[in-house]
Design a protein around this motif. Structure first.
Motif, short mmCIF file in Angstrom:
data_model
loop_
_atom_site.label_atom_id
_atom_site.label_comp_id
_atom_site.label_asym_id
_atom_site.label_seq_id
_atom_site.Cartn_x
_atom_site.Cartn_y
_atom_site.Cartn_z
N ALA A 81 0.82 -1.21 0.00
CA ALA A 81 0.00 0.00 0.00
C ALA A 81 0.86 1.26 0.00
O ALA A 81 0.59 2.25 -0.71
CB ALA A 81 -0.93 -0.01 1.21
N LYS A 82 1.95 1.24 0.83
CA LYS A 82 2.85 2.40 0.88
C LYS A 82 3.53 2.62 -0.47
O LYS A 82 3.67 3.78 -0.94
CB LYS A 82 3.90 2.17 1.96
CG LYS A 82 4.90 3.33 2.09
CD LYS A 82 5.90 3.06 3.19
CE LYS A 82 6.91 4.22 3.31
NZ LYS A 82 7.88 3.96 4.38
N ASP A 84 2.42 1.84 -3.36
CA ASP A 84 1.46 2.43 -4.29
C ASP A 84 1.32 3.93 -4.05
O ASP A 84 1.26 4.73 -5.00
CB ASP A 84 0.10 1.73 -4.13
CG ASP A 84 0.12 0.30 -4.66
OD1 ASP A 84 1.02 -0.02 -5.45
OD2 ASP A 84 -0.78 -0.49 -4.26
N VAL A 85 1.24 4.32 -2.77
CA VAL A 85 1.10 5.75 -2.45
C VAL A 85 2.32 6.54 -2.90
O VAL A 85 2.22 7.63 -3.49
CB VAL A 85 0.85 5.92 -0.93
CG1 VAL A 85 0.95 7.42 -0.54
CG2 VAL A 85 -0.50 5.36 -0.54
N ASN A 88 2.46 6.90 -6.64
CA ASN A 88 1.49 7.89 -7.11
C ASN A 88 1.94 9.32 -6.73
O ASN A 88 1.76 10.28 -7.50
CB ASN A 88 0.11 7.60 -6.51
CG ASN A 88 -0.49 6.31 -7.07
OD1 ASN A 88 -0.16 5.92 -8.19
ND2 ASN A 88 -1.38 5.68 -6.32
N ALA A 126 -0.07 10.21 3.61
CA ALA A 126 -0.86 9.29 2.78
C ALA A 126 -0.30 7.88 2.85
O ALA A 126 -1.03 6.88 2.91
CB ALA A 126 -0.90 9.80 1.35
N ALA A 127 1.04 7.78 2.86
CA ALA A 127 1.67 6.45 2.93
C ALA A 127 1.36 5.76 4.25
O ALA A 127 1.05 4.56 4.32
CB ALA A 127 3.17 6.59 2.72
N ALA A 130 -2.19 4.67 4.29
CA ALA A 130 -2.38 3.49 3.43
C ALA A 130 -1.92 2.22 4.12
O ALA A 130 -2.55 1.16 4.03
CB ALA A 130 -1.64 3.70 2.11
N GLU A 131 -0.77 2.32 4.84
CA GLU A 131 -0.26 1.15 5.57
C GLU A 131 -1.26 0.70 6.65
O GLU A 131 -1.56 -0.49 6.81
CB GLU A 131 1.09 1.48 6.21
CG GLU A 131 2.24 1.61 5.22
CD GLU A 131 3.54 1.97 5.91
OE1 GLU A 131 4.59 1.43 5.49
OE2 GLU A 131 3.50 2.79 6.86
N ASN A 133 -4.44 1.34 6.82
CA ASN A 133 -5.64 0.80 6.19
C ASN A 133 -5.43 -0.62 5.68
O ASN A 133 -6.32 -1.48 5.78
CB ASN A 133 -6.10 1.71 5.05
CG ASN A 133 -6.67 3.02 5.56
OD1 ASN A 133 -7.12 3.11 6.70
ND2 ASN A 133 -6.64 4.05 4.71
N ALA A 134 -4.26 -0.87 5.12
CA ALA A 134 -3.97 -2.20 4.59
C ALA A 134 -3.95 -3.24 5.71
O ALA A 134 -4.47 -4.35 5.57
CB ALA A 134 -2.64 -2.19 3.84
N GLN A 137 -7.50 -3.76 6.96
CA GLN A 137 -8.25 -4.55 5.99
C GLN A 137 -7.87 -6.04 6.04
O GLN A 137 -8.72 -6.92 5.95
CB GLN A 137 -8.04 -4.01 4.58
CG GLN A 137 -8.88 -4.74 3.52
CD GLN A 137 -8.71 -4.13 2.15
OE1 GLN A 137 -8.05 -3.09 2.00
NE2 GLN A 137 -9.29 -4.77 1.15
#
Length: 333
Positions: A81-82, A84-85, A88, A126-127, A130-131, A133-134, A137
């Protein structure tokens, strides 16, 4: 026992109904045995499929669910996830720099540096988000998968259980049907037996009354009583000469007696005669509870006949009863 006074015979259709009832129960049991064999085969097929197909899938799924939220996997999904952030964000920063350059902003200026720091801070936040959240999840997915595994374990054996329930239900229905048939048979046979017993008791009562009144009707013709003695009506004949007198002599001394109250309704007279147990032992006839009128008369007449024969032999051998004439004595050998 007078003519027409015998107890009615049981209806022969009672026995036929009992047989039909029992056969119906047996047929039902056979049918439901066949049904049970079918559903047992279903249960065996479902069980084999459950064990060979679904248990391995279930075990694999459970193992996967148990490791879905492990520390290693959480780190992996957080890293992905990180990445990807960051990817981006880098692309976005490059696009922003091109736009600022196109607007004439110097990359070495403070404005450009400030914009870069703002972008970097936003990218870091954001990173991190994202971590988190991953990881969250992954944990939530693991919980859901484990719940699915539990539900799977509860549901996969439904078909075998249902088939066994059908099988047991079929056997239960068959057994109930058979027992109902046999129970009806028993009721009918009991009723038939009761009818026969009533007829027997009526016959015994009539016989007792006849025996008590033999002394007073000695002069009457026995043809008025139901003692059928037609030679053509008899079979299984065997010689009986020479047995009656010995049987009578072996009887214990006769006694005088009355029937107990209720034994023979209406008979309160005193009687003289042998007991059924002694008569059966001496002659082999009867049930030890009653003396058949035909047997009693036959044994008595046979004994008289045998006794008359002995008297005749004595007369012939010793001159007993010969009249010697006036003034003479009877000669003896």
């Amino acid at each position: 026992m007078g003519k027409g006074s015998s107890a009615p015979s049981p209806d022969p259709q009672i026995g036929e109904a009992a047989k039909m009832s029992a056969q119906t129960g047996a047929d039902a049991l056979d049918f439901f045995k066949g049904q049970a064999a079918i559903t047992n085969a279903w249960a065996a097929e479902d069980r084999e499929r459950y064990q060979s197909r679904f248990i391995p899938l279930q075990d694999a799924y459970i193992e996967k669910a148990q490791g879905w939220d492990s520390a290693g996997r959480q780190a992996q999904v957080a890293s992905e996830a990180k990445a990807d952030v960051m990817s981006n964000a880098a692309a976005a920063q490059q696009q922003n720099q091109r736009q600022m350059a196109a607007m004439g902003v110097n990359p070495a200026s403070g404005r450009f540096a400030g914009q870069s720091r703002t972008t970097a801070l936003a990218t870091g936040l954001a990173a991190a988000g994202a971590e988190n959240n991953a990881r969250s999840q992954a944990r939530n997915e693991a919980t859901a998968m484990q719940a699915n595994a539990v539900n799977m374990g509860s549901g996969l054996a439904v078909n075998p259980a249902a088939s066994m329930q059908l099988s047991n239900g079929a056997m239960s229905s068959g057994t109930s049907a058979a027992m109902a048939g046999y129970g009806q048979q028993g009721q009918l046979l009991n009723q038939q037996y009761q009818n026969q017993l009533d007829a027997y008791n009526a016959n015994q009562q009539a016989t007792g009354s006849l025996m008590s009144g033999l002394g007073s009707v000695a002069g009457l013709a026995l043809g008025n009583y139901l003692m059928k003695s037609d030679k053509g009506a008899k079979t299984d004949k065997a010689p009986a000469d020479g047995k009656s007198l010995g049987a009578v002599k072996s009887l214990p001394p006769f006694e005088s007696w009355r029937y107990k109250p209720g034994a023979v309704p209406g008979d309160t007279e005193r009687h003289i005669g042998p007991y059924a147990q002694d008569f059966q032992k001496a002659t082999g006839l009867g049930d030890g509870k009653s003396i058949n009128v035909v047997d009693a008369i036959g044994v008595t007449m046979g004994a008289v006949k045998e006794l008359a024969g002995e008297v005749d032999r004595l007369k012939a051998g010793r001159g007993i009863g010969a009249y010697p004439g006036p003034g003479k004595s009877a000669s003896r050998k």
